[in-house]
Write a protein that holds these residues in place. Structure first.
Motif, PDB file in Angstrom:
ATOM      1  N   UNK A 148     -22.005  12.592  -4.557  1.00 39.08           N
ATOM      2  CA  UNK A 148     -21.223  13.099  -3.054  1.00 39.08           C
ATOM      3  C   UNK A 148     -20.779  14.238  -3.415  1.00 39.08           C
ATOM      4  N   UNK A 152     -21.356  17.616  -0.850  1.00 34.41           N
ATOM      5  CA  UNK A 152     -20.498  18.576  -0.209  1.00 34.41           C
ATOM      6  C   UNK A 152     -20.566  19.707  -0.752  1.00 34.41           C
ATOM      7  N   UNK A 155     -23.156  21.766   1.011  1.00 40.04           N
ATOM      8  CA  UNK A 155     -22.619  22.127   2.324  1.00 40.04           C
ATOM      9  C   UNK A 155     -21.665  22.998   2.512  1.00 40.04           C
ATOM     10  N   UNK A 156     -21.071  23.683   1.320  1.00 38.82           N
ATOM     11  CA  UNK A 156     -20.345  24.606   1.415  1.00 38.82           C
ATOM     12  C   UNK A 156     -18.856  24.184   1.195  1.00 38.82           C
ATOM     13  N   UNK A 157     -18.516  23.125   0.774  1.00 34.92           N
ATOM     14  CA  UNK A 157     -17.126  22.664   0.713  1.00 34.92           C
ATOM     15  C   UNK A 157     -16.327  23.318  -0.563  1.00 34.92           C
ATOM     16  N   UNK A 161     -11.048  21.323   0.205  1.00 34.20           N
ATOM     17  CA  UNK A 161     -12.011  20.365   0.906  1.00 34.20           C
ATOM     18  C   UNK A 161     -12.695  19.078   0.132  1.00 34.20           C
ATOM     19  N   UNK A 165     -11.384  15.475   0.975  1.00 30.10           N
ATOM     20  CA  UNK A 165     -12.636  14.623   1.614  1.00 30.10           C
ATOM     21  C   UNK A 165     -13.332  13.956   0.652  1.00 30.10           C
TER      22      UNK A 165
ATOM     23  N   UNK B  99     -20.536   8.264   2.363  1.00 30.44           N
ATOM     24  CA  UNK B  99     -19.151   8.042   2.036  1.00 30.44           C
ATOM     25  C   UNK B  99     -18.864   6.853   2.583  1.00 30.44           C
ATOM     26  N   UNK B 102     -16.506   6.423   5.433  1.00 25.20           N
ATOM     27  CA  UNK B 102     -16.531   7.147   6.584  1.00 25.20           C
ATOM     28  C   UNK B 102     -17.541   6.265   7.379  1.00 25.20           C
ATOM     29  N   UNK B 110     -19.995  15.431   8.597  1.00 27.83           N
ATOM     30  CA  UNK B 110     -19.276  16.102   7.489  1.00 27.83           C
ATOM     31  C   UNK B 110     -19.742  17.607   7.311  1.00 27.83           C
ATOM     32  N   UNK B 111     -21.058  17.916   7.692  1.00 29.11           N
ATOM     33  CA  UNK B 111     -21.342  19.120   7.233  1.00 29.11           C
ATOM     34  C   UNK B 111     -20.815  20.225   8.530  1.00 29.11           C
ATOM     35  N   UNK B 113     -18.026  19.484  10.044  1.00 32.50           N
ATOM     36  CA  UNK B 113     -16.727  19.445   9.673  1.00 32.50           C
ATOM     37  C   UNK B 113     -16.235  20.558   8.851  1.00 32.50           C
ATOM     38  N   UNK B 114     -17.133  20.228   7.750  1.00 34.85           N
ATOM     39  CA  UNK B 114     -16.935  21.659   6.476  1.00 34.85           C
ATOM     40  C   UNK B 114     -17.264  23.050   6.817  1.00 34.85           C
ATOM     41  N   UNK B 158     -27.220  13.630   8.537  1.00 36.42           N
ATOM     42  CA  UNK B 158     -26.317  14.527   7.838  1.00 36.42           C
ATOM     43  C   UNK B 158     -26.905  16.059   7.289  1.00 36.42           C
TER      44      UNK B 158
END
Lengths: 250, 271
Positions: A148, A152, A155-157, A161, A165, B99, B102, B110-111, B113-114, B158
């Protein structure tokens, strides 16, 4: 309604145990300084209600202060352990190993350092409750689902973040496991702190009563301490359910 | 079928890999000087024996690993900014990786959001897409309340919303039972034919690769220096019926023989 029916057996069992206590002490004519009759214990609680209430609040306050401090420090340590590989290699094994140290043996040191005031009791509570919170939270961070996290990241976290998250929500179940353990033993810590030297609190009350062989008062104090432990545990569980109730089985 | 019909505009590379070389420390390289171009809007599958580094390739494309040499360009994506993550790619891992804390709505969002989209806007974009992905009415559900197939749909949504034009799908249906897998393949065909994103799809399942793709790539060497293409010129829209088509069977025979040849070379090389 159904919930109550499910709890009926345990309620009945407790009533049965109480009845055995009451009848047993009468039938076998057990002296009150060994086991007082249950009704006498309740009478003692009634007679000393104001005094017990005062001591109860003091002990509860010590337990809560210690718990709060342990939660804050335990979480911060866990975050530190998780974010620094050096801390993970040095601090974490030390914290885990330190759980094998008999905490009771360390408690007098707290009295030496923090005196006979409230401080030493809170310190003993922290000694008891810090480790379960810190270790469980650190484990929660460590076992967070790596895939996970990578997803994330893809996706650029960024670091913050990821922490907010991914890490925090992943670690919450373990944190609550630690918190429930800590809540249950915090009262024991406070009582021990009071025994080692104090003027107020249910620990002091029970010790004084025991010295005077007042069995009913000792049991009254012990009963209230037990109730306090249960209440803190249930409170922790309640907060856990509020925050995680919807997850179930991950 | 896209071979004859694509316009010049669609010919832009959706993904362009040049001279990609990667090895894990102290091991034989997995890729050496690999070139690969995928036109925008194409559905391309990679079929290879396990242990060839397909998942590593995906992790390189997603920016989770840095290549030892070579460049990876994705249409409309920023080049490796931040800590190596590459925006503009929707990565769908093998496990759904939803997750548990969520809801479907917030997992899919989430994408966005990020990327800094406000929570309300992100949610409304997800809500718009739920019905056409067959997820209507699930927005407030938690992952554990969904079946495996439904969870994969959420996972796909997602990646659809999280990335730009390129989707990387890593054996997304391999953990599903046969019946669910067939229905998910048809579902993916429908969704893709509507959105026409560039898709790079990893699978072990040859039927799946042929049914879904415009082109199947076969990893021919170890280390992988090139990917042998097989054009799948079957008309779209396709359904599961397509797998019974003579042309499908002919392609399958060809693919199997290509795979067989490679496997025997590999074994020959090893002994």
């Amino acid at each position: 309604m159904r919930k109550w029916i499910e709890k009926l057996p345990i309620v009945l069992f407790i009533v049965l145990l109480a009845a055995c206590w009451e009848v047993g002490t009468m039938v076998f004519d057990i002296p009150p300084y060994i086991i007082p009759r249950l009704s006498d214990v309740f009478a003692a609680i009634g007679d000393n209600a104001a005094l017990l209430g005062k001591h109860f609040v003091i002990t509860l306050w010590e337990a809560l202060l210690g718990l709060t401090f342990s939660i804050l420090c335990g979480m911060l340590s866990a975050i530190w352990i998780d974010s620094s590989s050096l801390a993970r290699k040095t601090i974490y094994p030390l914290i885990v190993a330190s759980q094998t140290i008999p905490i009771i043996a360390l408690s007098p040191i707290m009295v030496m350092w923090f005196g006979y005031e409230m401080g030493s009791k809170v310190a003993v509570v922290i000694l008891f409750t810090f480790f379960p919170v810190a270790v469980n939270t650190a484990d929660g961070f460590r076992t967070a689902d790596r895939e996970i996290g990578e997803l994330l990241r893809s996706m650029g976290a960024g670091r913050t973040q990821l922490f907010l998250k991914w890490k925090i929500p992943s670690a919450l179940p373990s944190f609550f496991t630690g918190l429930k353990m800590a809540a249950a033993i915090s009262v024991g810590g406070a009582t021990l702190g009071e025994w080692l030297g104090g003027e107020a609190g249910l620990g002091v009350f029970t010790k004084r009563a025991a010295n005077m062989l007042r069995g009913d008062d000792v049991f009254a104090g012990v009963l209230l301490l037990s109730l306090m432990g249960v209440a803190l545990f249930v409170a922790a569980q309640f907060i856990e359910r509020l925050m995680l109730g919807h997850r179930r089985n991950g | 079928m896209s071979g004859q019909q694509v316009t010049v505009e669609e010919r832009h590379a959706g993904l362009s890999i040049k001279g990609l070389t990667y090895r894990f420390d102290g091991e034989e390289p997995l890729f050496e000087g690999l070139d690969l171009d995928i036109p925008q809007g194409q559905f391309v599958s990679i079929v290879a024996a396990s242990g060839m580094g397909k998942t590593t390739l995906f992790r390189l494309l997603a920016g989770l690993l840095q290549p030892n040499a070579g460049t990876i360009r994705v249409a409309g994506a920023g080049q490796g900014h931040g800590q190596g993550s590459r925006s503009g790619i929707g990565y769908m891992p093998q496990r759904d990786c939803l997750m548990p804390w969520r809801t479907v709505l917030d997992n899919a969002a989430i994408g966005l959001e990020l990327a800094g989209v406000s929570k309300r806007d992100a949610r409304s974009r997800v809500l718009e897409l739920l019905p056409e992905l067959g997820l209507a009415g699930t927005e407030t559900k938690y992952p554990h309340e969904l079946s495996g197939g439904m969870r994969q749909r959420v996972s796909f949504l997602r990646s659809l919303l999280g990335g730009g034009e390129l989707l990387l799908l890593d054996e997304p249906f391999s953990a599903l039972d046969a019946m669910t897998r067939v229905s998910m393949q048809q579902w993916l065909l429908q969704v893709w034919e509507k959105h026409r994103k560039t898709i790079l799809f990893i699978t072990h399942d040859i039927d799946e690769a042929l049914l879904l793709s415009d082109r199947v790539l076969i990893a021919a060497t170890r280390p992988i220096t090139k990917l042998e293409p097989l054009e799948v010129e079957l008309p779209r829209p396709r359904t599961y019926e397509t797998t019974l088509d003579e042309r499908f069977v002919a392609l399958k025979r060809q693919l199997l023989s290509q795979l067989g040849r490679i496997t025997s070379t590999l074994e020959g090389g090893n002994s």
